[in-house]
Motif scaffolding. Structure first.
Motif, short mmCIF file in Angstrom:
data_model
loop_
_atom_site.label_atom_id
_atom_site.label_comp_id
_atom_site.label_asym_id
_atom_site.label_seq_id
_atom_site.Cartn_x
_atom_site.Cartn_y
_atom_site.Cartn_z
N TYR A 146 96.12 -3.01 121.92
CA TYR A 146 96.15 -3.86 123.33
C TYR A 146 94.73 -3.74 123.79
N ASN A 147 94.00 -4.72 124.49
CA ASN A 147 92.94 -4.76 125.20
C ASN A 147 92.71 -4.26 126.40
N LYS A 148 92.07 -2.81 126.52
CA LYS A 148 92.09 -2.26 127.50
C LYS A 148 91.34 -2.91 128.82
N GLY A 149 90.65 -3.85 128.51
CA GLY A 149 89.80 -4.31 129.53
C GLY A 149 90.85 -5.29 130.40
N ILE A 150 91.49 -6.10 129.50
CA ILE A 150 92.58 -6.87 130.10
C ILE A 150 93.49 -6.07 130.99
N THR A 177 95.87 -12.19 135.40
CA THR A 177 94.65 -12.42 134.55
C THR A 177 94.33 -13.92 134.08
N GLY A 178 95.68 -14.36 134.07
CA GLY A 178 95.61 -15.82 133.41
C GLY A 178 95.99 -15.66 131.87
N VAL A 179 95.83 -14.59 131.19
CA VAL A 179 95.88 -14.33 129.78
C VAL A 179 97.46 -13.95 129.50
N ALA A 180 97.81 -14.60 128.43
CA ALA A 180 99.30 -14.42 127.79
C ALA A 180 99.26 -12.98 127.43
N GLY A 181 100.57 -12.18 127.79
CA GLY A 181 100.46 -10.74 127.21
C GLY A 181 100.58 -10.52 125.63
N PHE A 182 101.46 -11.18 125.20
CA PHE A 182 101.73 -10.87 123.83
C PHE A 182 102.17 -12.18 123.05
N ALA A 183 102.32 -12.15 121.86
CA ALA A 183 102.83 -13.28 120.88
C ALA A 183 103.96 -12.71 119.85
N PRO A 184 105.12 -12.60 120.41
CA PRO A 184 106.15 -12.24 119.46
C PRO A 184 106.40 -12.99 118.21
N SER A 247 89.70 -13.49 120.41
CA SER A 247 89.15 -14.42 121.31
C SER A 247 89.75 -14.27 122.56
N GLY A 248 90.31 -13.11 123.03
CA GLY A 248 91.10 -12.95 124.31
C GLY A 248 91.99 -13.72 124.72
N LYS A 249 92.76 -14.56 124.18
CA LYS A 249 93.84 -15.56 124.61
C LYS A 249 95.11 -14.61 124.74
N ILE A 250 95.17 -13.52 123.98
CA ILE A 250 96.25 -12.69 124.33
C ILE A 250 95.76 -11.05 124.62
N ALA A 251 96.83 -10.37 125.29
CA ALA A 251 96.01 -9.09 125.64
C ALA A 251 96.57 -7.91 124.64
N MET A 252 97.88 -8.51 124.07
CA MET A 252 98.66 -7.34 123.13
C MET A 252 98.65 -8.08 121.83
#
Length: 417
Positions: A146-150, A177-184, A247-252
């Motif tokens: 996971y991206n700690k910044g997000i 943040t407007g970013v999706a959390g994860f992509a199952p 690219s920062g489109k998902i956080a995890m």
């Protein structure tokens, strides 16, 4: 005199040749097939073969690597011709099918002296109808990067510890943040049912349309509606998920530790913000992403005892560790090997790959291969389930209706009443 010496030399050479031929003829030839390991892993496989042969002068192990796509038809043809190999490297789904068809030899009575070295989860993966059909070899498991910044921007201070938290975090990340959390990974959704401890087939009948199954799928549908998971999640395979994370489109990202090398190379700022953690257990008491390969003895093997001896050698602690070091992506299925410092030394490391390797190794003891085996028309049945689930998760069809239609199709294939 010279003629006599020449004759004696020729006779001696002939005797030596006959003697060597006799020794070779006395050896038990054991042919073992691996699955798509050549040419990348030629060095480690050739070394294992040579060391086994040196330690067992009465056996000649012959390694044959067979391409993934060719493996099953080649094996079936060899069995039909009465020329089956002595040992074969299989993933859990194939082995389950072969065991059900009587093509593999039960090994319970042949491995009682050493089966305790394998993890309990791995032994469960090689057991069908109460019988052990293989010697566990290499495994995999997913972790969360996971991206700690997000996470910081979303007000999250720690990694998710449960599936409930995973979905809750994804929603909070999207809201803040407007970013999706994860992509199952929804491409084989039956694995999610099994992860959740929900049955897929019981007593020969598909049962994944119960109220519990409906509620579980509705969680994914709500996350898709909220944007907590990406709208294109149905098309996101391995490569696309890494690209989305980088690219920062998902956080995890649910991934293997070694896959983070791509992030390390292609997205250094993201890698610098990356933290790795274990994938949370759910009601199935297993992490996500397990996929075991193991060694089995075909029923047609002419040298089953020698084959088991070779299988034991290939899967012992030292050799499982050597193979994992060679691949850099797989994990052993023995208790001692997976506890080695090679995996565990990164437990306190700040480096995502090193820490991720330790995290994954700690989860291997519970990792199961989450796949439904023995389906009569696997491709069509899985496609129907996936098509219906995409309709349900994307809101184009009620979840209950979608699962009812998939269950009806499965039961028509299973012959269930």
């Amino acid at each position: 005199m010279k003629f006599r010496q020449s004759v004696l030399t020729l006779v001696a050479a002939s005797c030596a040749f006959v003697s060597l031929s006799a020794v070779a003829a006395d050896k038990t030839k054991v042919e073992f097939w691996s699955n798509s390991l050549s040419p990348k892993f030629d060095a480690v496989m050739k070394d294992l073969t040579a060391r086994f042969n040196a330690a067992n002068p009465d056996i000649q192990a012959v390694w044959v690597d067979v391409d993934w796509d060719a493996f099953q038809p080649r094996f079936i043809a060899a069995v039909a011709a009465g020329n089956a190999p002595d040992l074969i490297n299989l993933p859990v789904p194939w082995a389950a099918e072969y065991a059900q068809k009587g093509l593999l030899l039960p090994l319970e009575n042949k491995i009682t002296g050493f089966k305790g070295m394998y993890t309990d989860a791995a032994l469960k993966d090689v057991t069908y109808n109460g019988k052990i059909y293989g010697l566990p070899w290499y495994n995999s498991v997913s972790i969360i990067a996971y991206n700690k910044g997000i996470f910081d921007k979303a007000g999250l201070k720690a990694a998710p510890k449960s599936l409930d938290e995973l979905f809750a975090y994804a929603r909070q990340i999207k809201d803040k943040t407007g970013v999706a959390g994860f992509a199952p990974k929804v491409q084989e959704f039956s694995s999610w049912f099994m992860y959740q401890g929900l049955p897929v087939i019981q007593n020969g009948k598909a049962v994944f349309n119960s109220p519990e199954h409906v509620k579980f799928v509705e969680r994914f549908a709500q996350a898709w509606k909220d944007g907590a998971i990406p709208k294109d999640v149905f098309k996101m395979e391995f490569e696309q998920e890494i690209a989305a994370y980088d690219s920062g489109k998902i956080a995890m990202m649910t991934t293997s530790p070694q896959a983070l090398k791509r992030t390390q190379t292609d997205a250094k700022p993201v890698y610098a913000q990356t933290v790795t953690t274990s994938f949370p257990l759910s009601k199935g008491d297993t992490p996500f992403g397990g996929y075991l390969f193991f060694w089995s003895v075909p029923q047609g093997s002419k040298h089953a005892d020698a084959a088991v001896k070779l299988g034991q050698f290939l899967t012992n602690d030292a050799n499982q560790l050597a193979f994992s070091k060679a691949t850099e992506t797989t994990f052993p299925s023995t208790r001692k090997a997976v506890s080695d410092a090679y995996f565990q030394s990164g437990a306190n490391s700040a480096d995502p790959i090193e820490h991720g390797r330790a995290v994954a190794a700690q989860a291997i003891g519970q990792a199961r291969t989450l796949t439904v085996t023995g389906l009569p028309d696997e491709a069509a049945m899985n496609k129907k389930l996936q098509d219906e689930l995409e309709e349900a998760i994307s809101g184009r069809k009620p979840v209950k209706q979608a699962l009812d239609e998939a269950v009806a199709f499965w039961n028509s294939k299973l012959g269930a009443k």
